[in-house]
Write a protein that holds these residues in place. Sequence first.
Motif, PDB file in Angstrom:
ATOM      1  N   UNK A   1     -14.715 -12.513 -17.889  1.00 19.84           N
ATOM      2  CA  UNK A   1     -13.630 -12.496 -16.911  1.00 19.84           C
ATOM      3  C   UNK A   1     -13.813 -11.244 -16.074  1.00 19.84           C
ATOM      4  N   UNK A   2     -13.548 -11.317 -14.784  1.00 24.43           N
ATOM      5  CA  UNK A   2     -13.683 -10.180 -13.892  1.00 24.43           C
ATOM      6  C   UNK A   2     -12.322  -9.818 -13.306  1.00 24.43           C
ATOM      7  N   UNK A   3     -12.075  -8.520 -13.234  1.00 28.78           N
ATOM      8  CA  UNK A   3     -10.789  -8.029 -12.768  1.00 28.78           C
ATOM      9  C   UNK A   3     -10.973  -6.788 -11.902  1.00 28.78           C
ATOM     10  N   UNK A   4      -9.913  -6.401 -11.227  1.00 32.38           N
ATOM     11  CA  UNK A   4      -9.849  -5.135 -10.498  1.00 32.38           C
ATOM     12  C   UNK A   4      -8.574  -4.418 -10.917  1.00 32.38           C
ATOM     13  N   UNK A   5      -8.685  -3.106 -11.014  1.00 37.45           N
ATOM     14  CA  UNK A   5      -7.572  -2.255 -11.392  1.00 37.45           C
ATOM     15  C   UNK A   5      -7.551  -1.084 -10.420  1.00 37.45           C
ATOM     16  N   UNK A   6      -6.377  -0.668  -9.947  1.00 34.35           N
ATOM     17  CA  UNK A   6      -6.348   0.502  -9.064  1.00 34.35           C
ATOM     18  C   UNK A   6      -7.024   1.704  -9.726  1.00 34.35           C
ATOM     19  N   UNK A   7      -7.876   2.398  -8.974  1.00 40.91           N
ATOM     20  CA  UNK A   7      -8.575   3.570  -9.514  1.00 40.91           C
ATOM     21  C   UNK A   7      -7.593   4.605 -10.049  1.00 40.91           C
ATOM     22  N   UNK A   8      -6.428   4.705  -9.424  1.00 41.22           N
ATOM     23  CA  UNK A   8      -5.414   5.671  -9.862  1.00 41.22           C
ATOM     24  C   UNK A   8      -4.891   5.370 -11.262  1.00 41.22           C
ATOM     25  N   UNK A   9      -5.077   4.135 -11.753  1.00 41.49           N
ATOM     26  CA  UNK A   9      -4.607   3.756 -13.088  1.00 41.49           C
ATOM     27  C   UNK A   9      -5.599   4.110 -14.188  1.00 41.49           C
ATOM     28  N   UNK A  10      -6.750   4.651 -13.847  1.00 43.62           N
ATOM     29  CA  UNK A  10      -7.727   5.071 -14.849  1.00 43.62           C
ATOM     30  C   UNK A  10      -8.662   3.959 -15.285  1.00 43.62           C
TER      31      UNK A  10
ATOM     32  N   UNK B   1     -10.094   1.073  -3.181  1.00 41.05           N
ATOM     33  CA  UNK B   1      -9.295   1.902  -4.086  1.00 41.05           C
ATOM     34  C   UNK B   1      -9.143   1.268  -5.472  1.00 41.05           C
ATOM     35  N   UNK B   2      -9.999   0.288  -5.790  1.00 39.97           N
ATOM     36  CA  UNK B   2      -9.942  -0.390  -7.081  1.00 39.97           C
ATOM     37  C   UNK B   2     -11.259  -0.246  -7.839  1.00 39.97           C
TER      38      UNK B   2
END
Length: 113
Positions: free
Chosen positions: A76-85, A19-20
């Motif tokens: 830098x690598x990151x993950x963001x919730x898909x719901x956050x756009x 979901x990210x």
Amino acid sequence: MSKLRAADFGEYDVKPEADQTGFRVSWDIANGSKNPIDLDAQGATIGGTTESLFAENGSRLKGGRLAPAETGTFTSEYALPKADGLDIVFTMTRMDENMNILAEDPHWTGSIK
């Protein structure tokens, strides 16, 4: 900022959850000050927070601080919730060796492509 693909991750890398959205930020930066600077991703422009990832393929990691007079290109690598756009806010915090904040934090926004 670019989305990370399955091929970017090795067997032991930290990968985003289903979901990210995993993404990589490429930085070209020079620290012309006398103090180290701290770099971090904050979260989506609508809220939320990022989580750090690790994707070895294509990565040019640099620690979280850039020493005085140092210049370089790194990622830098990151993950963001898909719901956050896909629109991200970045903040650069400038601190001295005693963790005192030196000035107001500049902010940048961008979209994950």
